[in-house]
Motif scaffolding. Sequence first.
Motif: not given
Length: 243
Positions: A101, A103, A107, A154, A220-221
Amino acid sequence: MKIAVLGGTGLIGSKVVKNLKASGHEAVPCSPSTGVDIITGKGLEEALAGADVVVNLTNSPTFDDASAAFFQTSMDNLLATAGKAGVRHAVILSIVGAELVPELDYYRAKVLQEDILKAGPIPYSIVRATQFMEFIDAVLSWTTDGDTVRLPATPIQPIAAQDVADAVAEVAVGTPLNGTRDIGGPDVFTLDELGRVTLDARSDSRTVVLDDTAGMFAAVHGDVLTTKGDARLAPTHYTEWLS
């Protein structure tokens, strides 16, 4: 065994200290309230004197781009002082999937902390945990507007702070992993589902609305914040913890 626990008066740290003392170890909680400042280095040499292990549970006061400077300075100070003190094992707590993450400033900063430890001179262990159950209320508050809570779908795998502390204490008294151990809660929810479960259990009248653009977890993907492979699953279920 003498174990210095930096951040030893906080949510996880206080539980780690209690666990270690119950197991017969000399666990020393270190924090600004005990005269130890990991950023300025004040009291750090004294705190690590004679320690076999140092557990670093200190955390950045912010989650923005300033967090990188916190982890850079704190780890530099820690490793330099621990090396001089002859500490034989350094342990930190990080986040499952943090490197996936980029982005999120915080993190990226946690990944930086891991990398500094890995490149340092002291045998190490990294414990990576999923999201703490104790932080769910804060997550809901970030995206609350009146009676509506907007949350993305998510996948989240909440873990109890006590289970995190148990894992950290276990690693601290063991042989350095020179690697990472992932831990997570026993159940996976989507964040919007977790919000509804939480509000229902507390008879909270707010309504959860699915919004995949809402809050920090919108960055978050997929399921990158959930455990994979040989990760250890903690025993405490979220519904049990809520009750």
